[in-house]
Design a protein around this motif. Structure first.
Motif, mmCIF file in Angstrom:
data_model
loop_
_atom_site.group_PDB
_atom_site.id
_atom_site.type_symbol
_atom_site.label_atom_id
_atom_site.label_comp_id
_atom_site.label_asym_id
_atom_site.label_seq_id
_atom_site.Cartn_x
_atom_site.Cartn_y
_atom_site.Cartn_z
ATOM 1 N N UNK A 41 89.803 18.240 69.604
ATOM 2 C CA UNK A 41 90.778 19.155 68.873
ATOM 3 C C UNK A 41 91.208 18.330 67.516
ATOM 4 N N UNK A 42 91.285 19.110 66.688
ATOM 5 C CA UNK A 42 91.585 18.559 65.216
ATOM 6 C C UNK A 42 92.932 18.219 64.904
ATOM 7 N N UNK A 43 93.176 17.023 64.478
ATOM 8 C CA UNK A 43 94.957 16.915 64.194
ATOM 9 C C UNK A 43 95.316 17.602 63.003
ATOM 10 N N UNK A 44 96.408 18.292 62.877
ATOM 11 C CA UNK A 44 97.084 19.029 61.693
ATOM 12 C C UNK A 44 97.676 17.850 60.862
ATOM 13 N N UNK A 45 97.536 17.808 59.706
ATOM 14 C CA UNK A 45 98.158 17.105 58.590
ATOM 15 C C UNK A 45 99.063 17.960 57.535
ATOM 16 N N UNK A 46 99.866 17.386 56.869
ATOM 17 C CA UNK A 46 100.701 17.812 55.897
ATOM 18 C C UNK A 46 99.839 18.278 54.800
ATOM 19 N N UNK A 47 100.057 19.672 54.032
ATOM 20 C CA UNK A 47 99.428 19.998 52.781
ATOM 21 C C UNK A 47 99.134 19.032 51.716
ATOM 22 N N UNK A 48 97.636 18.574 51.430
ATOM 23 C CA UNK A 48 97.397 17.856 50.320
ATOM 24 C C UNK A 48 96.036 18.260 49.591
ATOM 25 N N UNK A 49 96.063 17.573 48.493
ATOM 26 C CA UNK A 49 94.693 17.766 47.645
ATOM 27 C C UNK A 49 93.631 17.115 48.340
ATOM 28 N N UNK A 50 93.108 17.650 49.263
ATOM 29 C CA UNK A 50 91.791 17.027 50.005
ATOM 30 C C UNK A 50 90.651 17.539 49.688
ATOM 31 N N UNK A 51 90.765 18.582 48.778
ATOM 32 C CA UNK A 51 89.167 19.269 48.630
ATOM 33 C C UNK A 51 88.149 18.078 47.985
ATOM 34 N N UNK A 52 87.004 18.181 48.569
ATOM 35 C CA UNK A 52 86.146 17.107 48.101
ATOM 36 C C UNK A 52 84.670 17.272 48.426
ATOM 37 N N UNK A 53 83.706 16.660 47.678
ATOM 38 C CA UNK A 53 83.900 16.206 46.494
ATOM 39 C C UNK A 53 84.302 17.168 45.230
#
Length: 182
Positions: A1-13
């Motif tokens: 299962x994936x962990x939920x994180x706060x919204x952030x600018x993670x689009x990459x590359x």
């Protein structure tokens, strides 16, 4: 299962671009990664810039800019132009970059970059921390050695990308569009 994180600018590359603005006499370069394609016809791009940045006022006043796409040989210059303020120094001079006159806009391009997109601002969107300048690409300049059959050979250009505070070169082909149809 994936962990939920706060919204952030993670689009990459994401692309690393050096945006030049102003005039041949009074210009600046800002390195940014908040950029991309918005539309095909007409060809539209955007650059998102904080209103506190030195380049912001120049672009807002002249309503034009150039997206200069650097290659692997310009990683130091790209980083320099993204960490220093043009209000304190001449980035073209300090980074040993050459101003190149554009065909359709008054601001200079960066001669050393293999690709330059001349853009005119058609809209400014105030989004919060950044304002998005929507630019219509009115001319594209590319070094002859990366052009093949009237198209830019992207892998040959060795363009920079940005990934989690690190620079990379994206020149390894792993498939073609439509591979799923074969």
């Amino acid at each position: 299962m994936k962990q939920s994180l706060k919204p952030q600018t993670i689009l990459a590359p994401i692309p690393t671009v050096m945006v030049s603005c102003g005039s041949m006499e009074n210009s600046n370069i800002i390195t940014i990664a908040w950029t991309g394609i918005l539309n095909s016809e007409p060809p539209l791009v955007y650059v998102s810039i904080r209103p506190t940045r030195y380049s912001y006022k120049m672009i807002k006043e002249t309503r034009e800019f150039v997206i200069n796409i650097p290659d692997e040989n310009l990683v130091w210059q790209a980083d320099f132009c993204g960490t220093k303020s043009g209000s304190e120094l001449d980035k073209f001079k300090e980074a040993k970059l050459t101003k190149e006159a554009c065909r359709l806009v008054k601001c200079p391009a960066i001669e050393e970059c293999p690709i330059n997109l001349e853009c005119e601002v058609i809209k400014i969107e105030e989004l919060g921390s950044h304002h998005m300048f929507i630019g219509k690409i009115i001319n594209v300049n590319a070094k002859k050695e990366i052009i093949q059959n009237d198209k830019i050979n992207i892998p040959k250009a060795n363009l920079l990308t940005y990934l989690g505070n690190e620079y990379y070169v994206a020149n390894k082909k792993v498939g073609d569009r439509g591979i799923c149809l074969k």
